[in-house]
Design a protein around this motif. Structure first.
Motif, PDB file in Angstrom:
ATOM      1  N   PHE A  23       0.838  -1.198   0.000  1.00 46.78           N
ATOM      2  CA  PHE A  23       0.000   0.000   0.000  1.00 46.78           C
ATOM      3  C   PHE A  23       0.874   1.250   0.000  1.00 46.78           C
ATOM      4  N   ILE A  24       0.334   2.313  -0.595  1.00 40.59           N
ATOM      5  CA  ILE A  24       0.927   3.653  -0.509  1.00 40.59           C
ATOM      6  C   ILE A  24      -0.046   4.476   0.321  1.00 40.59           C
ATOM      7  N   GLU A  25       0.416   5.010   1.431  1.00 39.82           N
ATOM      8  CA  GLU A  25      -0.486   5.771   2.310  1.00 39.82           C
ATOM      9  C   GLU A  25      -1.071   6.978   1.582  1.00 39.82           C
ATOM     10  N   GLY A  26      -0.218   7.649   0.815  1.00 41.42           N
ATOM     11  CA  GLY A  26      -0.695   8.828   0.078  1.00 41.42           C
ATOM     12  C   GLY A  26      -0.319  10.119   0.791  1.00 41.42           C
ATOM     13  N   ASP A  27      -0.273  11.194   0.032  1.00 45.80           N
ATOM     14  CA  ASP A  27       0.096  12.507   0.571  1.00 45.80           C
ATOM     15  C   ASP A  27      -1.140  13.218   1.132  1.00 45.80           C
ATOM     16  N   GLY A  28      -0.901  14.357   1.763  1.00 45.96           N
ATOM     17  CA  GLY A  28      -2.016  15.194   2.244  1.00 45.96           C
ATOM     18  C   GLY A  28      -2.927  14.410   3.173  1.00 45.96           C
ATOM     19  N   THR A  29      -4.193  14.299   2.795  1.00 50.71           N
ATOM     20  CA  THR A  29      -5.165  13.603   3.643  1.00 50.71           C
ATOM     21  C   THR A  29      -4.990  12.082   3.642  1.00 50.71           C
ATOM     22  N   GLY A  30      -3.992  11.576   2.909  1.00 43.74           N
ATOM     23  CA  GLY A  30      -3.678  10.139   2.966  1.00 43.74           C
ATOM     24  C   GLY A  30      -3.456   9.682   4.406  1.00 43.74           C
ATOM     25  N   VAL A  31      -2.841  10.539   5.225  1.00 50.38           N
ATOM     26  CA  VAL A  31      -2.565  10.165   6.623  1.00 50.38           C
ATOM     27  C   VAL A  31      -3.866   9.982   7.415  1.00 50.38           C
ATOM     28  N   ASP A  32      -4.935  10.585   6.947  1.00 49.15           N
ATOM     29  CA  ASP A  32      -6.232  10.468   7.636  1.00 49.15           C
ATOM     30  C   ASP A  32      -7.031   9.290   7.093  1.00 49.15           C
ATOM     31  N   ILE A  33      -7.133   9.215   5.770  1.00 51.97           N
ATOM     32  CA  ILE A  33      -8.062   8.234   5.180  1.00 51.97           C
ATOM     33  C   ILE A  33      -7.481   6.825   5.128  1.00 51.97           C
ATOM     34  N   TRP A  34      -6.148   6.700   4.989  1.00 53.80           N
ATOM     35  CA  TRP A  34      -5.606   5.345   4.892  1.00 53.80           C
ATOM     36  C   TRP A  34      -5.839   4.537   6.189  1.00 53.80           C
ATOM     37  N   PRO A  35      -5.463   5.075   7.371  1.00 56.62           N
ATOM     38  CA  PRO A  35      -5.697   4.274   8.593  1.00 56.62           C
ATOM     39  C   PRO A  35      -7.181   3.930   8.772  1.00 56.62           C
ATOM     40  N   ALA A  36      -8.063   4.858   8.399  1.00 57.47           N
ATOM     41  CA  ALA A  36      -9.508   4.614   8.553  1.00 57.47           C
ATOM     42  C   ALA A  36      -9.955   3.488   7.623  1.00 57.47           C
TER      43      ALA A  36
END
Ligand code: NAP
Length: 398
Positions: A23-36
């Motif tokens: 998986f790639i967590e992603g930039d910006g809001t990636g830190v919010d939506i990936w864990p969820a």
């Protein structure tokens, strides 16, 4: 012990109960939506005796900060080796040598289908009267068309030369102060895309595939796409599918393959959405159509996507929105797009029950009006929750 997903010689994915998925967590809001999204995916998988071993790979800002490279070769290699992966949104580096990281990944792995299902969830605010009639699956060609990046800038020696050659060889008169782009559409690219759409429709008992094109104007690219599609139906699917002209729109028990001009389609998906089911289209048309349709059912916060090569087995499932940097780290935005991309991934892996469970739990959560800010601001009596709280609410309803 966790194991790799592999492709059998017969072209079927072989998926262990405990696959390793990059998986790639992603930039910006990636830190919010990936864990969820991950929390819900893990909970649904566990319910059906599956366990995913997530393997983080880097791309985008996180990769650049740690390695000096926006898309490290190792990341591409891991996706190549493990076949299936999922990603959050990525910043497009300005002057980073890439047109876009997403486009680069699609091209390197030859992910020729961009798959975008569009359906409405009861209760989601929509700008149209009957969003419930929207249930379409878009197959957008992902490797050709003007996205091939074949353009030259106005005023450069390359543009000047190309304009000269086109004049000398073909007698084309192009204004000297033009930028020029090339739009390739091939038999190979068109047929493999339409083949994937037809197979998908047949596997899922869908009633039609509509080829959307601008062939009335662009005869040898868009028009050819349409013709090659009808040829394909006759060559490979004659026993199970039929083209409109070969049955006068009466397919009997077979899958109906028809076509529609792109501009009319953008009207008709609004005025009579029930006429459309699976859609197969060229790259640029697909881009416009998928965003317009996403808006019709409640916007980009919940529109999922996948990029797939059905022959090699590679697939990357991704949030279709961008990094929404102004909300990054606020635990605020809707994780629905990434979560539903995970649902698409589960379906692709054959984990249909786990996928269905997540969809039902999300439907129940929205029906209870427990939503993130983007829906809350358009709904009466909604309970606005954070990204992480929405994940908890969905897990509670699994
Ligand atoms: P964006 O990040 O998609 O954000 C545009 C707006 O869409 C946001 O301001 C927000 O609307 C809404 N939105 C986005 N994500 C949402 C979510 N999870 N939940 C609810 N609403 C959401 O587009 P952008 O600002 O044009 O692009 C920002 C960066 O993302 C750029 O670097 C761009 O290149 C990149 N990008 C990446 C991808 C990808 O990786 N697939 C796709 C597109 C863009 P409101 O302001 O109304 O709240």
């Amino acid at each position: 012990m966790a194991a790799k997903i592999t492709m059998s010689p017969g072209g079927v994915l072989s998926v262990p109960d405990d696959p390793i998925i990059p998986f790639i967590e992603g930039d910006g809001t990636g830190v919010d939506i990936w864990p969820a999204a991950k929390r819900v995916l893990d909970a649904a998988a566990a319910k059906h005796q599956h366990r995913i071993e997530w393997k983080e790979v880097l791309a985008g800002e996180k990769a650049y900060n740690e390695t000096g490279n926006w898309l490290p070769e190792e990341t591409v290699e891991v996706f190549r080796e493990y076949l299936i992966g999922i990603k959050g949104p990525l910043t497009t580096p300005v002057g980073g040598g890439f047109r876009s990281l997403n486009v680069a990944l699609r091209q390197v792995l030859d992910l020729y289908v961009c798959l975008r299902p569009v359906r409405w969830f009861q209760g989601v605010p929509s700008p149209v009267k009957r969003p419930d009639l929207v249930d379409m699956v878009i197959f957008r060609e992902n490797t050709e068309d003007i996205y091939a990046g074949l353009e030259v800038q106005e005023g450069t020696p390359e543009a000047k030369r190309l304009i000269e050659v086109l004049h000398e060889e073909l007698g084309w008169d192009i204004r000297p102060d033009s930028g020029v782009g090339v739009k390739p559409i091939s038999v190979t690219g068109s047929k493999r895309l339409i083949r994937a759409a037809i197979r998908y429709a047949l596997d899922r008992g869908r009633k039609s595939v509509t080829m959307v094109h601008k062939g009335n104007i662009q005869k040898f690219t868009e028009g050819a796409f349409r013709q090659w599609g009808y040829d394909l139906v006759r060559e490979e699917f004659a026993d199970v599918a039929v083209g409109w002209d070969d049955c006068g729109g009466r397919p009997g028990g077979k899958l109906l393959v028809k076509d529609n001009i792109a501009d009319i389609t953008l009207q008709q998906v609004l005025t009579r959405p029930g006429d459309f089911d699976v859609i197969a289209t060229t790259n640029l048309n697909g881009d416009y159509l998928s965003d317009a349709l996403a808006a019709q059912v409640g916007g980009i916060g919940i529109a999922p996507g996948a990029n797939v090569n059905y022959v090699s087995g590679h697939g990357i499932f991704e949030a279709t929105h961008g990094t929404a940097p102004k909300y990054a780290g606020q635990d605020k935005v809707n994780p629905g797009s990434l979560l539903l991309s995970g649902v698409l991934m589960f379906e692709h892996l054959g984990w249909q029950q786990a996928a269905d469970d997540i969809v039902r739990a999300l439907e129940a959560t929205i029906a209870d009006k427990v939503v993130t800010y983007d829906f809350a601001r358009q709904m009466e009596g909604a309970t606005e929750v954070k990204t992480s709280e929405l994940a908890s609410a969905i897990v509670d309803r699994l």
